[in-house]
Design a protein around this motif. Structure first.
Motif, short mmCIF file in Angstrom:
data_model
loop_
_atom_site.label_atom_id
_atom_site.label_comp_id
_atom_site.label_asym_id
_atom_site.label_seq_id
_atom_site.Cartn_x
_atom_site.Cartn_y
_atom_site.Cartn_z
N ASN A 10 -12.08 2.25 -7.22
CA ASN A 10 -11.74 0.82 -7.11
C ASN A 10 -11.54 0.15 -8.47
O ASN A 10 -12.00 -0.96 -8.70
CB ASN A 10 -12.79 0.08 -6.28
CG ASN A 10 -12.67 0.44 -4.82
OD1 ASN A 10 -11.57 0.47 -4.28
ND2 ASN A 10 -13.79 0.73 -4.19
N GLN A 42 -14.73 8.70 -13.97
CA GLN A 42 -15.25 9.09 -12.66
C GLN A 42 -15.07 10.59 -12.51
O GLN A 42 -13.99 11.11 -12.77
CB GLN A 42 -14.49 8.37 -11.54
CG GLN A 42 -14.59 6.86 -11.61
CD GLN A 42 -15.90 6.36 -11.05
OE1 GLN A 42 -16.41 6.88 -10.06
NE2 GLN A 42 -16.46 5.35 -11.68
N ARG A 97 0.86 -1.18 0.00
CA ARG A 97 0.00 0.00 0.00
C ARG A 97 0.89 1.23 0.00
O ARG A 97 1.85 1.32 0.75
CB ARG A 97 -0.89 0.04 1.23
CG ARG A 97 -2.01 -0.94 1.18
CD ARG A 97 -3.01 -0.57 2.26
NE ARG A 97 -4.16 -1.41 2.11
CZ ARG A 97 -5.25 -1.07 1.44
NH1 ARG A 97 -5.34 0.10 0.89
NH2 ARG A 97 -6.27 -1.90 1.36
N ASP A 111 -12.71 13.88 -4.97
CA ASP A 111 -12.24 12.85 -4.06
C ASP A 111 -12.97 11.56 -4.42
O ASP A 111 -14.08 11.30 -3.95
CB ASP A 111 -12.50 13.24 -2.61
CG ASP A 111 -11.85 12.29 -1.61
OD1 ASP A 111 -11.19 11.31 -2.04
OD2 ASP A 111 -12.00 12.52 -0.40
N ARG A 127 -13.37 7.30 -5.17
CA ARG A 127 -13.01 5.95 -4.73
C ARG A 127 -13.49 4.97 -5.81
O ARG A 127 -14.46 4.26 -5.63
CB ARG A 127 -13.64 5.66 -3.38
CG ARG A 127 -13.14 6.64 -2.32
CD ARG A 127 -13.60 6.32 -0.94
NE ARG A 127 -13.34 7.41 -0.03
CZ ARG A 127 -12.19 7.67 0.57
NH1 ARG A 127 -11.14 6.93 0.31
NH2 ARG A 127 -12.06 8.66 1.41
N GLN A 167 -4.06 6.10 -4.35
CA GLN A 167 -3.81 5.02 -3.40
C GLN A 167 -3.98 3.74 -4.17
O GLN A 167 -5.05 3.44 -4.68
CB GLN A 167 -4.78 5.09 -2.24
CG GLN A 167 -4.52 4.04 -1.20
CD GLN A 167 -5.48 4.14 -0.04
OE1 GLN A 167 -6.42 4.92 -0.06
NE2 GLN A 167 -5.25 3.33 0.96
N SER A 181 -7.69 2.61 -5.67
CA SER A 181 -8.81 2.71 -4.75
C SER A 181 -9.22 4.14 -4.45
O SER A 181 -10.36 4.38 -4.05
CB SER A 181 -8.50 1.97 -3.45
OG SER A 181 -7.31 2.45 -2.88
N ARG A 182 -8.32 5.10 -4.65
CA ARG A 182 -8.67 6.49 -4.37
C ARG A 182 -7.92 7.42 -5.30
O ARG A 182 -6.74 7.24 -5.57
CB ARG A 182 -8.34 6.83 -2.93
CG ARG A 182 -8.80 8.21 -2.52
CD ARG A 182 -8.60 8.45 -1.06
NE ARG A 182 -9.17 9.72 -0.67
CZ ARG A 182 -8.91 10.31 0.49
NH1 ARG A 182 -8.11 9.73 1.35
NH2 ARG A 182 -9.46 11.47 0.77
#
Length: 129
Positions: free
Chosen positions: A80, A72, A8, A76, A78, A19, A39-40
């Motif tokens: 995935n 997206q 990570r 902010d 997420r 991330q 993931s982010r």
């Protein structure tokens, strides 16, 4: 028996923070399944005027390239997004991550975002061994 490695990390560079956990699990003798999951995505500076960026990822594991879908939108996210490839467990694999802002119409072409903490480098490239 499966082998699982998770790395990570977060990279903050220029415009965005990512991330990305990496997961490798044994597929069969001599092969492992290498997964990259974004993931982010944290928008540090907006690439678009009047609205948040609308992002998609391009990931390369070895010679195989992948592109996320759909885009997206936000500051902010997420998403995935997950990209997986079976790789040789006795050799290192090169992974490249690019993050793009989608543009259409009069906005011109898509814009590559800076996800590499190194000056003068935009794409994040690293080796998994």
């Amino acid at each position: 028996m499966s082998r699982r490695r998770v790395v990570r990390w977060a990279a903050v560079a220029g415009l965005l923070a990512l991330q990305v956990p990496l997961v490798a699990s044994r597929a069969n003798a001599g092969q492992v399944s290498l997964s990259v999951r974004i993931s982010r995505v944290l928008q540090v500076e907006n690439p678009d005027t009047g609205s948040d960026g609308d992002y998609f990822a391009k990931v390369k594991i070895g010679a195989n390239g992948f592109e996320s879908s759909p885009q997206q939108t936000g500051d902010d996210l997420r998403p995935n997004w997950t990209f997986t490839k079976s790789v040789d467990d006795t050799a290192a694999s090169i992974v490249q991550i690019e993050l793009w802002d989608y543009d259409s119409g009069l906005n011109g072409g898509d814009d590559e975002m800076d996800v590499n903490p190194t000056d003068q480098a935009v794409t994040l490239t690293f080796t998994v061994d």
